[in-house]
Enzyme design. Structure first.
Site, PDB file in Angstrom:
ATOM      1  N   ALA A 184       0.795  -1.225   0.000  1.00 57.81           N
ATOM      2  CA  ALA A 184       0.000   0.000   0.000  1.00 57.81           C
ATOM      3  C   ALA A 184       0.829   1.278   0.000  1.00 57.81           C
ATOM      4  CB  ALA A 184      -0.931  -0.017   1.213  1.00 57.81           C
ATOM      5  N   ARG A 185       1.973   1.259   0.652  1.00 59.85           N
ATOM      6  CA  ARG A 185       2.713   2.513   0.792  1.00 59.85           C
ATOM      7  C   ARG A 185       3.541   2.848  -0.438  1.00 59.85           C
ATOM      8  NH1 ARG A 185       6.531   0.271   5.690  1.00 59.85           N
ATOM      9  NH2 ARG A 185       7.931  -1.060   4.506  1.00 59.85           N
ATOM     10  N   GLU A 186       3.558   1.951  -1.406  1.00 56.90           N
ATOM     11  CA  GLU A 186       4.417   2.151  -2.580  1.00 56.90           C
ATOM     12  C   GLU A 186       3.640   2.905  -3.656  1.00 56.90           C
ATOM     13  OE1 GLU A 186       5.904  -1.842  -3.226  1.00 56.90           O
ATOM     14  OE2 GLU A 186       6.751  -1.900  -1.207  1.00 56.90           O
ATOM     15  N   ARG A 237       1.713  -1.224   4.780  1.00 51.00           N
ATOM     16  CA  ARG A 237       2.188  -2.016   3.647  1.00 51.00           C
ATOM     17  C   ARG A 237       1.207  -3.118   3.243  1.00 51.00           C
ATOM     18  NH1 ARG A 237       7.576  -4.694   2.131  1.00 51.00           N
ATOM     19  NH2 ARG A 237       7.250  -6.925   2.172  1.00 51.00           N
ATOM     20  N   ASN A 256       2.573  -9.820  -0.942  1.00 55.95           N
ATOM     21  CA  ASN A 256       3.664 -10.427  -1.704  1.00 55.95           C
ATOM     22  C   ASN A 256       4.397 -11.518  -0.922  1.00 55.95           C
ATOM     23  OD1 ASN A 256       4.958 -10.706  -4.173  1.00 55.95           O
ATOM     24  ND2 ASN A 256       6.659  -9.354  -3.576  1.00 55.95           N
ATOM     25  N   HIS A 309       6.813  -2.540  -7.728  1.00 57.13           N
ATOM     26  CA  HIS A 309       7.042  -2.223  -6.320  1.00 57.13           C
ATOM     27  C   HIS A 309       7.938  -0.989  -6.219  1.00 57.13           C
ATOM     28  CE1 HIS A 309       5.263  -5.765  -4.268  1.00 57.13           C
ATOM     29  NE2 HIS A 309       5.338  -6.244  -5.494  1.00 57.13           N
ATOM     30  N   SER A 310       8.036  -0.473  -5.003  1.00 56.20           N
ATOM     31  CA  SER A 310       8.855   0.698  -4.766  1.00 56.20           C
ATOM     32  C   SER A 310       9.486   0.496  -3.381  1.00 56.20           C
ATOM     33  CB  SER A 310       7.944   1.933  -4.782  1.00 56.20           C
ATOM     34  OG  SER A 310       8.558   3.047  -4.231  1.00 56.20           O
ATOM     35  N   TYR A 364      17.713 -11.302  -0.046  1.00 57.12           N
ATOM     36  CA  TYR A 364      17.686 -12.439   0.884  1.00 57.12           C
ATOM     37  C   TYR A 364      16.521 -13.335   0.505  1.00 57.12           C
ATOM     38  CZ  TYR A 364      14.816  -8.718   2.830  1.00 57.12           C
ATOM     39  OH  TYR A 364      13.948  -7.679   2.970  1.00 57.12           O
ATOM     40  N   GLU A 386      11.473  -3.046  -8.742  1.00 53.41           N
ATOM     41  CA  GLU A 386      11.532  -2.019  -7.684  1.00 53.41           C
ATOM     42  C   GLU A 386      11.895  -0.689  -8.326  1.00 53.41           C
ATOM     43  OE1 GLU A 386      10.777  -2.411  -4.551  1.00 53.41           O
ATOM     44  OE2 GLU A 386      10.902  -4.574  -4.165  1.00 53.41           O
TER      45      GLU A 386
END
Ligand SMILES: *[C@@H]1O[C@H](CO)[C@@H](O)[C@H](O)[C@H]1NC(C)=O
Length: 423
Positions: A184-186, A237, A256, A309-310, A364, A386
């Site tokens: 959500a925040r991206e 998020r 995700n 994504h961001s 990772y 990203e």
């Protein structure tokens, strides 16, 4: 005069955010550590982004973390004990969020005056975006179909845009699937998806990209989370669902980590309060089932999947769960590099160059991601993309939207040309 005052209040309320005070005194730190150390942090801290460290610190990752005044001392001590270098980047997150909010109010006022229904100078609410998509479909019925693909947990309509010059009836064409705003925040991810739609429909409708490819685009996959970031908590998020144990205290699932690929194994979190909570079972989230259905709908001829994504300037490919490569690893890398190169050509000088690589090796281990699941069900080219955050993390000021949508389109268009050249 009274009328003016009312207008000022109402107009400002259009995208007025709330809840910044909960970040009063929160600081942002850049922390460097081994991949395992950073992964461990993600289960209990709010990590804003992770990327490979500078070459001098090879093998290490750098993460941006948010520390509240209460937890700060404890974590700095934790970093010290583990020899993890850190550096304070911002003193008060609430100030940064207030600054963003005022920029958005100015940019929205300007966007209103220009009279366009949607532009790339500001951010829009979920309903405005849905209305725009419906208008576009009404105006270009031969090219665009907007489907109400499902309701979010809180009952918001999730729209799916299909672009096809042959109404999805020519089964010889490749399909490209793109989603945005799972997290959500991206915020900048949705404008990128809308820009792709606009390019295909408004600018390039007679080009091979529109004529020879069928597109499925979900521009705003997590509307509950998005609206919540506007009204309550800019850094939210996850989804806003409450169908898991512990949901009253900790609602929401990381979309995700919710896909059916090694779901429930170690590299996501089973703790509902974690920002990477994978959910009670794979595909528990209605928002993620919309993506699942979209991907499966034309699976045999889907050639490319990109999840927007961001932030971090990266094209990440499978397998995130163990760091080995799929059979077509070389092709995944090649196509990723071609897209990244086109973006870098248009990038701002201050932007980091794109990194292309295996998600687990670059960062990772992760499980339950859309990138790995779409590859596992058979789509040859699948990526987590990203976008840039510059020095703003995902609080990307509206003045940068134009730049990001334009350069990212160049990369996606290159990916589409690559698909056509190999189909
Ligand atoms: C790694 O995971 C993939 C699925 O993501 C699987 O196909 C492969 O066999 C695994 N490799 C190893 C060495 O475990």
């Amino acid at each position: 005069m009274a009328r003016l005052v009312i207008c000022v209040l109402l107009c400002v309320a259009a995208l007025a955010q709330a809840g910044h005070e909960k970040y009063e005194g929160h600081q942002l730190y850049r922390v460097s550590g081994l991949s395992d150390q950073i992964a461990e942090l993600e289960a209990s801290l709010d990590i804003l982004s992770t990327k490979p460290g500078a070459r001098t610190a090879s093998g290490k990752l750098e993460a941006i973390v948010r520390l509240s005044p209460e937890e700060k001392e404890q974590w700095l001590q934790y970093f010290d004990e583990r020899n993890m270098a850190y550096f304070k980047m911002a003193d008060n997150l609430a100030d940064i969020l207030r600054e963003e909010e005022s920029q958005i109010q100015v940019s929205r006022a300007a966007a209103k005056r220009s009279g366009k229904s949607i532009g790339f100078e500001t951010y829009y609410r979920h309903q405005e975006i849905n209305d725009y998509l419906d208008e576009l479909a009404a105006e270009y019925p031969d090219l665009v179909t907007v489907i109400n693909a499902g309701l979010s947990y809180e009952g918001r309509q999730i729209k799916l845009v299909r672009i096809s010059s042959t109404r999805f009836e020519n089964l010889m064409k490749p399909v490209i699937v793109i989603d945005a705003m799972v997290h959500a925040r991206e915020w900048v991810t949705t404008p990128v998806a809308i820009y792709v739609i606009n390019q295909l429909v408004l600018e390039l409708s007679s080009s091979v990209l529109t004529q020879e490819i069928d597109w499925i685009i979900i521009p705003l996959a997590n509307p509950d989370g998005y609206e919540y970031t506007i009204d309550e908590d800019r850094l939210w998020r996850k989804t806003r669902s409450k169908s898991h144990p512990g949901a009253e205290e900790c609602p929401g699932v990381d979309g995700n980590r919710n896909f059916d690929h090694y779901h429930g194994t170690s590299a996501a979190s089973a703790n509902p309060c974690s920002i990477i909570y994978e959910g009670p079972r794979a595909f528990s989230e209605p928002e993620i089932r919309v993506i699942q259905d979209a991907v499966l709908s034309n699976l045999q001829r889907t050639a490319l999947y990109i999840s927007l994504h961001s932030y971090g300037n990266m094209f990440l490919y499978a397998w995130g769960n163990n760091g080995t490569l799929p059979q077509n690893g070389l092709i995944l890398h090649l196509a990723g590099v071609r897209m990244a190169t086109e973006i870098d050509k248009l990038a701002l000088d201050k932007a980091d160059r794109y990194i292309v690589g295996n998600a687990a090796n670059v960062l990772y281990y992760t499980t339950g991601t859309s990138r790995d699941w779409t590859r596992a069900v058979g789509i040859p080219l699948t990526y987590t993309l990203e976008l840039p955050g510059y020095e703003y993390d995902f609080v990307v000021p509206p003045t940068y939207i134009k730049q990001i949508v334009t350069e990212t389109w160049a990369g996606i268009a290159e990916g589409a040309h690559y698909v056509l050249s190999t189909w």
